[in-house]
Design a protein around this motif. Structure first.
Motif, PDB file in Angstrom:
ATOM      1  N   LEU A 342      64.233  23.617 -23.926  1.00  0.00           N
ATOM      2  CA  LEU A 342      62.529  23.944 -23.230  1.00  0.00           C
ATOM      3  C   LEU A 342      61.887  24.622 -23.642  1.00  0.00           C
ATOM      4  CD1 LEU A 342      61.079  22.666 -20.963  1.00  0.00           C
ATOM      5  CD2 LEU A 342      61.787  23.892 -18.802  1.00  0.00           C
ATOM      6  N   LEU A 343      62.581  26.468 -23.783  1.00  0.00           N
ATOM      7  CA  LEU A 343      61.639  27.113 -23.695  1.00  0.00           C
ATOM      8  C   LEU A 343      61.978  27.405 -25.639  1.00  0.00           C
ATOM      9  CD1 LEU A 343      64.238  30.499 -21.980  1.00  0.00           C
ATOM     10  CD2 LEU A 343      61.576  29.168 -21.776  1.00  0.00           C
ATOM     11  N   GLU A 344      62.668  26.756 -26.229  1.00  0.00           N
ATOM     12  CA  GLU A 344      61.995  26.352 -27.822  1.00  0.00           C
ATOM     13  C   GLU A 344      61.140  25.263 -28.283  1.00  0.00           C
ATOM     14  OE1 GLU A 344      65.789  25.120 -30.197  1.00  0.00           O
ATOM     15  OE2 GLU A 344      67.037  26.289 -29.009  1.00  0.00           O
ATOM     16  N   GLN A 345      60.877  24.693 -27.165  1.00  0.00           N
ATOM     17  CA  GLN A 345      59.396  23.778 -27.444  1.00  0.00           C
ATOM     18  C   GLN A 345      58.316  24.433 -27.342  1.00  0.00           C
ATOM     19  OE1 GLN A 345      60.754  20.167 -28.051  1.00  0.00           O
ATOM     20  NE2 GLN A 345      62.217  21.838 -27.177  1.00  0.00           N
ATOM     21  N   GLU A 346      56.867  24.122 -28.410  1.00  0.00           N
ATOM     22  CA  GLU A 346      56.470  25.010 -28.731  1.00  0.00           C
ATOM     23  C   GLU A 346      54.906  24.379 -28.286  1.00  0.00           C
ATOM     24  OE1 GLU A 346      56.495  25.602 -32.714  1.00  0.00           O
ATOM     25  OE2 GLU A 346      57.285  27.075 -32.230  1.00  0.00           O
ATOM     26  N   ASP A 347      55.125  22.531 -27.932  1.00  0.00           N
ATOM     27  CA  ASP A 347      53.959  22.658 -26.774  1.00  0.00           C
ATOM     28  C   ASP A 347      53.190  23.251 -25.640  1.00  0.00           C
ATOM     29  OD1 ASP A 347      51.719  20.964 -26.098  1.00  0.00           O
ATOM     30  OD2 ASP A 347      54.235  19.049 -25.279  1.00  0.00           O
ATOM     31  N   PRO A 348      51.572  23.479 -26.069  1.00  0.00           N
ATOM     32  CA  PRO A 348      51.113  24.909 -24.874  1.00  0.00           C
ATOM     33  C   PRO A 348      51.450  23.792 -23.643  1.00  0.00           C
ATOM     34  CG  PRO A 348      50.086  23.819 -26.661  1.00  0.00           C
ATOM     35  CD  PRO A 348      50.893  23.960 -27.642  1.00  0.00           C
ATOM     36  N   ASP A 349      51.280  22.756 -24.341  1.00  0.00           N
ATOM     37  CA  ASP A 349      50.938  21.266 -22.762  1.00  0.00           C
ATOM     38  C   ASP A 349      52.206  21.149 -21.991  1.00  0.00           C
ATOM     39  OD1 ASP A 349      47.800  20.676 -23.395  1.00  0.00           O
ATOM     40  OD2 ASP A 349      48.611  19.625 -24.926  1.00  0.00           O
TER      41      ASP A 349
END
Length: 392
Positions: A342-349
Motif C-alpha cells: 500500500l505504501l509503495e502505491q503512488e496514486d494520490p487518490d
C-alpha cells in the motif's frame, strides 16, 4: 575491489547513521570487557559501509533492500576489501568483504534500482512490540525504512529493534503510552530529533476491555477509547508538522467491530467506528498537503485476538460445529505485506479508504450509503419501513 581502513571515527559515524549504538561498537571499555582490543566494526556498520562504497561507484542506483551474513568482527586499524558482482542483471548485486589476508568477513546481497539515490523514509509505528505492529515494523525495515518502534515495554520494543537491525534494517525504540498526550509529544520530538521528518505514521496500538454495556465500568470504557481513538488523534496532530512539508502516509487500524458492531465490545466498536470518521474527514483535510490517510480492518491471529478465537473454537467444538468463517483469520505477516505494498502505491487518490485484510482475502469497504429515502414525512417513512422487506 575497494579497500577501506577501519577507524574509530568510522565506527562511530556508521553506528550513529544506522542506530547500532551498542557500547561494544563505540566504547573502548565495553569492547575490552567483551574480549576485543577495540570497539568492533560489526553487522550494521559493515552493511552501511558497503552500501556507501557501492553507491559512490553507482550514483544512479539506490538500494531497496539488503541482507548480509556477518562472519567475524573487525577492529580499528585493520582493512576491509569490498568487491561487487551483478547476479541478476542490474537488480541484485552480491557483495563480499575480505580482510587483507583474503579471509571472508561478510557476504550479502543488495537489491538495487536505477533512478538516483532515494533518501530513506521514516515510519513511526505505535504498538509495534508484538502482533501486527511487530510484523509491520519488520516488513518496513526490510523495505528500507527507518523504523521508529513504539510500545509500552522496553524489553519487547528493543527485541523488535534488534531483530530489524540484525536483518540489515535501521530502527530505534521509543517507549511511550499513546493515551498520554504529553508522552506522545515527547516521543515525536525524540523521533524527529533522531531522523528529521516523519514520512509514515501507523497507529496500531490497541487494547481490549470487553464487557457488555450494562456491566462495563467507566475506566474500561475510557481505557479503550483513550488508546485507540484519542491515541490516534494525539499521534496524528503531533506528527503533522513533521509530515506536511514533504507529504506522507497515515494508516490507522480499525475493525469490523467499528464497521458492523460487536456484542460485548461497545467501547472497542465505538473507538473503531470513530477511526472511520477520522479517516474520511482527514482524507479531505490533508489532501492539499499530499498526505494520504487510510484505515485497515485486519483479521489476524495475534496476542490480542488469540484468547477470543481459542474461546470460540472450544465453544463451537463442544457443539460439534465448525468455527464460523469470520473467525478463520490469517496471520499478522499478511497484514504487514499489504501495508508494505500500500505504501509503495503512488496514486494520490488512494486516500480515505478502508481495507479489510484477512490472509490473502482483501476487501474494500465503502462509506455507508442510504438504503431507504422517503419524501413525505414520518408517516410515509414508517409505512415504507413496514413494507421494506417486500421490496427487497
Amino acid at each position: 575491489m575497494m579497500r577501506k581502513l577501519i577507524t574509530a571515527a568510522a565506527i562511530t559515524e556508521y553506528a550513529d547513521i544506522t542506530g547500532d549504538q551498542a557500547p561494544i561498537h563505540i566504547q573502548a571499555e565495553a569492547a575490552r570487557q567483551a574480549g576485543y582490543q577495540a570497539p568492533i566494526a560489526h553487522g550494521m556498520y559493515l552493511m552501511g559501509l558497503a552500501q556507501s562504497i557501492y553507491l559512490a561507484e553507482h550514483p544512479t542506483h539506490w538500494i531497496q533492500s539488503y541482507s548480509m551474513k556477518f562472519h567475524r568482527p573487525l577492529v580499528q586499524g585493520t582493512w576491509a576489501c569490498f568487491s561487487y558482482e551483478a547476479c541478476n542483471g542490474e537488480f541484485q548485486v552480491k557483495v563480499t568483504a575480505e580482510d587483507e589476508d583474503g579471509e571472508v568477513i561478510a557476504t550479502g546481497v543488495f537489491s538495487v534500482k536505477e533512478g538516483g539515490i532515494v533518501p530513506m523514509r521514516t515510519a513511526l509505528i505505535t504498538g509495534a512490540s508484538r502482533g501486527i505492529g511487530r510484523s509491520i515494523a519488520l516488513e518496513l525495515g526490510r523495505n528500507g525504512y527507518r523504523v521508529a518502534v513504539n510500545g509500552l515495554h522496553e524489553e519487547r520494543i528493543y527485541a523488535v529493534v534488534e531483530e530489524i537491525r540484525q536483518r540489515g534494517g535501521v530502527a530505534e525504540g521509543f517507549c511511550a503510552n499513546v493515551a498520554d498526550p504529553s508522552a506522545v509529544s515527547k516521543m515525536v520530538e525524540m523521533v524527529t530529533a533522531r531522523y528529521g521528518a516523519i514520512d509514515v505514521l501507523i497507529h496500531n496500538a490497541g487494547n481490549l476491555q470487553d464487557r457488555k454495556c450494562g456491566l462495563m465500568t467507566d475506566p474500561e470504557w475510557n481505557s479503550v477509547l483513550d488508546v485507540h481513538l484519542n491515541g490516534a488523534f494525539y499521534c496524528i496532530q503531533r506528527v503533522l508538522p513533521f509530515m506536511a512539508p514533504q507529504g506522507g502516509d497515515i494508516l490507522l487500524m480499525t475493525s469490523t467491530a467499528g464497521l458492523k458492531g460487536s456484542v460485548g465490545q461497545v467501547n472497542y466498536s465505538a473507538a473503531k467506528a470513530g477511526i472511520l470518521g477520522m479517516v474520511w474527514t482527514l482524507a479531505a483535510e490533508l489532501r492539499r498537503d499530499r498526505i494520504r490517510i487510510n484505515a485497515i480492518a485486519p483479521a489476524a491471529l495475534t496476542d490480542m485476538t488469540r484468547p477470543v478465537i481459542e474461546y470460540l473454537k472450544d465453544k463451537h467444538a463442544k457443539r460439534n460445529e465448525p468455527l464460523p468463517a469470520f473467525w478463520q483469520v490469517g496471520e499478522a505477516d499478511d497484514v504487514a505485506r499489504f501495508v508494505g505494498l500500500l505504501l509503495e502505491q503512488e496514486d494520490p487518490d488512494l486516500t480515505g479508504e478502508v481495507f479489510g485484510v484477512n490472509g490473502s482475502q482483501i476487501t474494500r469497504w465503502q462509506k455507508p450509503l442510504p438504503v431507504l429515502t422517503v419524501n413525505g414525512g414520518a408517516e410515509d417513512f414508517f409505512t415504507a419501513w413496514k413494507h421494506r422487506e417486500e421490496k427487497q
